[in-house]
Scaffold this motif. Structure first.
Motif, PDB file in Angstrom:
ATOM      1  N   ALA A 140     -47.749 -84.790 -66.959  1.00 40.46           N
ATOM      2  CA  ALA A 140     -47.074 -84.688 -65.664  1.00 40.46           C
ATOM      3  C   ALA A 140     -47.943 -84.085 -64.576  1.00 40.46           C
ATOM      4  CB  ALA A 140     -45.784 -83.875 -65.810  1.00 40.46           C
ATOM      5  N   GLY A 141     -48.879 -83.226 -64.977  1.00 39.15           N
ATOM      6  CA  GLY A 141     -49.715 -82.549 -63.985  1.00 39.15           C
ATOM      7  C   GLY A 141     -49.064 -81.309 -63.406  1.00 39.15           C
ATOM      8  N   GLY A 142     -47.881 -80.984 -63.864  1.00 39.29           N
ATOM      9  CA  GLY A 142     -47.128 -79.835 -63.360  1.00 39.29           C
ATOM     10  C   GLY A 142     -45.695 -79.967 -63.822  1.00 39.29           C
ATOM     11  N   GLY A 143     -44.772 -79.521 -62.971  1.00 42.01           N
ATOM     12  CA  GLY A 143     -43.361 -79.620 -63.307  1.00 42.01           C
ATOM     13  C   GLY A 143     -42.584 -80.276 -62.189  1.00 42.01           C
ATOM     14  N   ALA A 144     -41.635 -79.530 -61.634  1.00 41.32           N
ATOM     15  CA  ALA A 144     -40.764 -80.077 -60.600  1.00 41.32           C
ATOM     16  C   ALA A 144     -41.532 -80.559 -59.374  1.00 41.32           C
ATOM     17  CB  ALA A 144     -39.727 -79.031 -60.186  1.00 41.32           C
ATOM     18  N   MET A 145     -42.595 -79.860 -59.014  1.00 39.65           N
ATOM     19  CA  MET A 145     -43.349 -80.233 -57.813  1.00 39.65           C
ATOM     20  C   MET A 145     -43.892 -81.653 -57.912  1.00 39.65           C
ATOM     21  SD  MET A 145     -44.394 -79.486 -54.825  1.00 39.65           S
ATOM     22  CE  MET A 145     -43.848 -77.779 -54.843  1.00 39.65           C
ATOM     23  N   MET A 146     -44.415 -82.009 -59.078  1.00 42.31           N
ATOM     24  CA  MET A 146     -45.011 -83.328 -59.256  1.00 42.31           C
ATOM     25  C   MET A 146     -43.959 -84.417 -59.384  1.00 42.31           C
ATOM     26  SD  MET A 146     -48.235 -82.821 -59.125  1.00 42.31           S
ATOM     27  CE  MET A 146     -48.915 -84.331 -59.792  1.00 42.31           C
ATOM     28  N   ASP A 147     -42.754 -84.043 -59.692  1.00 40.70           N
ATOM     29  CA  ASP A 147     -41.694 -85.019 -59.926  1.00 40.70           C
ATOM     30  C   ASP A 147     -40.819 -85.199 -58.695  1.00 40.70           C
ATOM     31  OD1 ASP A 147     -39.819 -86.706 -61.046  1.00 40.70           O
ATOM     32  OD2 ASP A 147     -38.850 -85.152 -62.237  1.00 40.70           O
TER      33      ASP A 147
ATOM     34  N   GLN B 123     -39.754 -70.384 -71.689  1.00 35.86           N
ATOM     35  CA  GLN B 123     -39.739 -71.136 -72.944  1.00 35.86           C
ATOM     36  C   GLN B 123     -39.687 -72.642 -72.668  1.00 35.86           C
ATOM     37  OE1 GLN B 123     -37.547 -68.414 -72.487  1.00 35.86           O
ATOM     38  NE2 GLN B 123     -39.118 -67.151 -73.502  1.00 35.86           N
ATOM     39  N   LYS B 124     -38.901 -73.011 -71.669  1.00 40.03           N
ATOM     40  CA  LYS B 124     -38.764 -74.425 -71.310  1.00 40.03           C
ATOM     41  C   LYS B 124     -39.894 -74.873 -70.394  1.00 40.03           C
ATOM     42  CE  LYS B 124     -35.268 -77.685 -69.623  1.00 40.03           C
ATOM     43  NZ  LYS B 124     -33.866 -77.813 -69.169  1.00 40.03           N
ATOM     44  N   PHE B 125     -40.277 -73.992 -69.468  1.00 31.22           N
ATOM     45  CA  PHE B 125     -41.304 -74.323 -68.481  1.00 31.22           C
ATOM     46  C   PHE B 125     -42.578 -73.558 -68.847  1.00 31.22           C
ATOM     47  CE2 PHE B 125     -37.130 -74.683 -66.504  1.00 31.22           C
ATOM     48  CZ  PHE B 125     -37.152 -76.016 -66.085  1.00 31.22           C
ATOM     49  N   LYS B 126     -43.419 -74.221 -69.612  1.00 35.00           N
ATOM     50  CA  LYS B 126     -44.625 -73.584 -70.145  1.00 35.00           C
ATOM     51  C   LYS B 126     -45.650 -73.332 -69.043  1.00 35.00           C
ATOM     52  CE  LYS B 126     -42.929 -74.206 -74.333  1.00 35.00           C
ATOM     53  NZ  LYS B 126     -42.312 -73.082 -75.067  1.00 35.00           N
ATOM     54  N   GLU B 127     -46.757 -72.744 -69.427  1.00 34.86           N
ATOM     55  CA  GLU B 127     -47.850 -72.485 -68.501  1.00 34.86           C
ATOM     56  C   GLU B 127     -48.282 -73.776 -67.803  1.00 34.86           C
ATOM     57  OE1 GLU B 127     -50.650 -70.286 -66.421  1.00 34.86           O
ATOM     58  OE2 GLU B 127     -49.098 -69.533 -67.783  1.00 34.86           O
ATOM     59  N   GLY B 128     -48.352 -73.731 -66.499  1.00 28.95           N
ATOM     60  CA  GLY B 128     -48.761 -74.911 -65.736  1.00 28.95           C
ATOM     61  C   GLY B 128     -47.654 -75.884 -65.426  1.00 28.95           C
ATOM     62  N   VAL B 129     -46.447 -75.594 -65.875  1.00 32.77           N
ATOM     63  CA  VAL B 129     -45.288 -76.446 -65.587  1.00 32.77           C
ATOM     64  C   VAL B 129     -44.321 -75.645 -64.720  1.00 32.77           C
ATOM     65  CG1 VAL B 129     -43.364 -77.771 -66.563  1.00 32.77           C
ATOM     66  CG2 VAL B 129     -45.568 -77.677 -67.781  1.00 32.77           C
ATOM     67  N   ASP B 130     -44.302 -75.934 -63.441  1.00 32.65           N
ATOM     68  CA  ASP B 130     -43.499 -75.145 -62.513  1.00 32.65           C
ATOM     69  C   ASP B 130     -42.015 -75.469 -62.624  1.00 32.65           C
ATOM     70  OD1 ASP B 130     -43.203 -77.338 -59.964  1.00 32.65           O
ATOM     71  OD2 ASP B 130     -45.050 -77.472 -61.118  1.00 32.65           O
ATOM     72  N   GLU B 131     -41.212 -74.409 -62.541  1.00 33.93           N
ATOM     73  CA  GLU B 131     -39.750 -74.536 -62.568  1.00 33.93           C
ATOM     74  C   GLU B 131     -39.200 -74.634 -61.140  1.00 33.93           C
ATOM     75  OE1 GLU B 131     -35.828 -71.923 -63.999  1.00 33.93           O
ATOM     76  OE2 GLU B 131     -37.854 -71.315 -64.583  1.00 33.93           O
ATOM     77  N   THR B 132     -39.527 -73.652 -60.315  1.00 34.11           N
ATOM     78  CA  THR B 132     -39.075 -73.624 -58.922  1.00 34.11           C
ATOM     79  C   THR B 132     -40.203 -73.125 -58.027  1.00 34.11           C
ATOM     80  OG1 THR B 132     -36.780 -73.188 -59.557  1.00 34.11           O
ATOM     81  CG2 THR B 132     -37.398 -72.657 -57.298  1.00 34.11           C
ATOM     82  N   ILE B 133     -40.481 -73.852 -56.969  1.00 34.57           N
ATOM     83  CA  ILE B 133     -41.463 -73.415 -55.971  1.00 34.57           C
ATOM     84  C   ILE B 133     -40.858 -73.575 -54.583  1.00 34.57           C
ATOM     85  CG2 ILE B 133     -43.691 -73.921 -54.862  1.00 34.57           C
ATOM     86  CD1 ILE B 133     -44.826 -74.653 -57.552  1.00 34.57           C
ATOM     87  N   GLN B 134     -40.934 -72.507 -53.806  1.00 34.30           N
ATOM     88  CA  GLN B 134     -40.629 -72.585 -52.380  1.00 34.30           C
ATOM     89  C   GLN B 134     -41.964 -72.657 -51.641  1.00 34.30           C
ATOM     90  OE1 GLN B 134     -37.275 -69.822 -51.101  1.00 34.30           O
ATOM     91  NE2 GLN B 134     -37.811 -68.940 -53.080  1.00 34.30           N
ATOM     92  N   PHE B 135     -42.057 -73.554 -50.671  1.00 35.34           N
ATOM     93  CA  PHE B 135     -43.313 -73.652 -49.926  1.00 35.34           C
ATOM     94  C   PHE B 135     -43.049 -73.887 -48.450  1.00 35.34           C
ATOM     95  CE2 PHE B 135     -42.358 -77.876 -51.548  1.00 35.34           C
ATOM     96  CZ  PHE B 135     -42.675 -78.745 -50.513  1.00 35.34           C
ATOM     97  N   GLN B 136     -43.987 -73.430 -47.657  1.00 40.14           N
ATOM     98  CA  GLN B 136     -43.888 -73.512 -46.204  1.00 40.14           C
ATOM     99  C   GLN B 136     -45.135 -74.211 -45.670  1.00 40.14           C
ATOM    100  OE1 GLN B 136     -43.919 -70.204 -47.772  1.00 40.14           O
ATOM    101  NE2 GLN B 136     -41.809 -70.693 -48.320  1.00 40.14           N
ATOM    102  N   LEU B 137     -44.930 -75.095 -44.704  1.00 39.96           N
ATOM    103  CA  LEU B 137     -46.024 -75.860 -44.119  1.00 39.96           C
ATOM    104  C   LEU B 137     -46.077 -75.622 -42.623  1.00 39.96           C
ATOM    105  CD1 LEU B 137     -45.268 -79.223 -45.967  1.00 39.96           C
ATOM    106  CD2 LEU B 137     -47.172 -77.688 -46.494  1.00 39.96           C
TER     107      LEU B 137
END
Length: 372
Positions: free
Chosen positions: A212-219, A249-263
């Motif tokens: 996947a290359g990550g988690g929620a961000m990539m999807d 446990q579900k979201f391993k290293e490198g797999v993001d669960e939640t990210i807030q970002f500002q642009l």
């Protein structure tokens, strides 16, 4: 399995597709045209016969300017099923080991790569080297370096590279873009993008860092990234980001669960976005200017998309996104048509540069400058 595909399918509801709307004149409904189409037809093979591949295949039944003619899969039983269902000849069927031979098949013009993100680069480059145009599902790669390699390979092979940005042809989206360009919202000040759902099966590829290359961000988060750009009409120049992980446990290293970002954007607008695999009911865009606003909710599901501005509801028939997308991509590839919002490899590369910037901002806790 609860996945993004399930999430988007639920959003679609039971609405039936109505007459297709011109993606280049979103305020004008096309009258039903009974005249048989006589122009060029893009002959497409689908690489990856999963749930979204099947959605595209079903939508292409209604295309006038694109036709499904081939399949590439590592599962022989799927190939046989698709052959029977879509009338695909044996000579247009390939597996993951032999599809380089597609270069010798004059009956296929383009290959739509619909596989896990981590496979996109290698598969797209192989298709390009075989001399076929590439349509790659988003996100186009797992980072900007891979995306650049894909762009370079397609240029070297003199084939087109398009990314599966179906929202770039969606009528209500295009109407808001038209209004923004016409100055109806005034100076754009703010964009909010909310993209998320609760993901299920912890063993699926979308929670596998390599695939996947990550988690929620990539999807799902990439929708808010891309949406901020076409809604505001500019490319961002900086990003800040913060990650929250409640279930390691579900979201391993490198797999993001939640990210807030500002642009931050050169015209002064700012965007505040949320990407998550841990909350439902998040599919909303909001654009605010000093003279008006636009809101879309749902904003990126399979439809019906709902939109309104300070002047009222946007009333357009629901169209099947993938049908319009593939017909328009046929025109881009075969007739050199220029879409209102780009769908080329450079467009996808910009999103990947922003994704890289978001992950770097999470890691460092600092504002990251973007050069798109």
């Amino acid at each position: 399995m609860n996945s993004r595909r399930d999430f988007l399918q639920k959003i679609a509801g039971s609405a039936l597709a109505l007459p297709v709307l011109s993606s280049f004149a979103p305020r004008e409904l096309m009258q039903a045209d009974e005249t048989p189409y006589q122009g060029p037809v893009l002959r497409v093979a689908i690489l990856g016969l999963g749930s979204y591949g099947e959605r595209v295949a079903e939508a292409m039944k209604d295309c006038k300017r694109a036709k499904l003619v081939g399949v590439i899969s590592g599962t022989p039983s799927k190939v046989k099923t698709w052959q029977a269902k879509y009338g695909i000849p044996e000579k247009n069927c390939y597996n993951y080991e032999n599809y380089d031979q597609i270069k010798n098949n004059p009956d296929i013009d383009a290959v739509y790569v619909i596989t896990p993100n981590g496979l996109h680069k290698e598969q797209s480059i192989r298709v390009a080297k075989a001399g076929k145009h590439v349509i790659c599902e988003k996100p186009m790669a797992v980072n900007a370096k891979e995306a650049q390699e894909m762009v370079d390979a397609c240029k070297a092979a003199k084939v087109k590279l398009l990314i599966g940005y179906r929202m770039h042809f969606e009528p209500k989206t295009l109407e808001i873009i038209r209004q923004r360009k016409a100055g109806e919202f005034g100076k754009v000040l703010f964009f909010q993008g909310l993209s998320g759902f609760i993901i299920g099966d912890p063993t699926q590829w979308r929670l596998n860092k390599k695939l996947a290359g990550g988690g929620a961000m990539m999807d799902i988060g990439v929708y808010s990234i891309n949406g901020s750009r076409y809604m505001i009409g500019e490319d961002p120049i900086w990003v800040t980001a913060q990650e929250t992980k409640n279930n390691p446990q579900k979201f391993k290293e490198g797999v993001d669960e939640t990210i807030q970002f500002q642009l931050g954007f050169p015209g002064g607008a700012v965007a505040s976005c949320l990407s998550t695999y841990s909350m439902n009911n998040l599919d909303r865009f909001f654009l605010n200017g000093d003279k008006g606003f636009a809101e879309m909710a749902p904003s990126t599901g399979y439809g019906p998309i709902k939109g309104r501005t300070n002047k009222g509801e946007l009333e357009y028939p629901h169209v099947t996104h993938q049908t319009v997308q593939m017909d328009e991509m046929s025109d881009i590839i075969l007739q050199g048509k220029q879409p209102i919002v780009p769908v080329d490899g450079e467009e996808g590369l910009k999103d990947m540069k922003i994704v890289d910037g978001i992950f770097l901002a999470v890691q460092t806790g600092k504002k990251v400058d973007l050069k798109l």
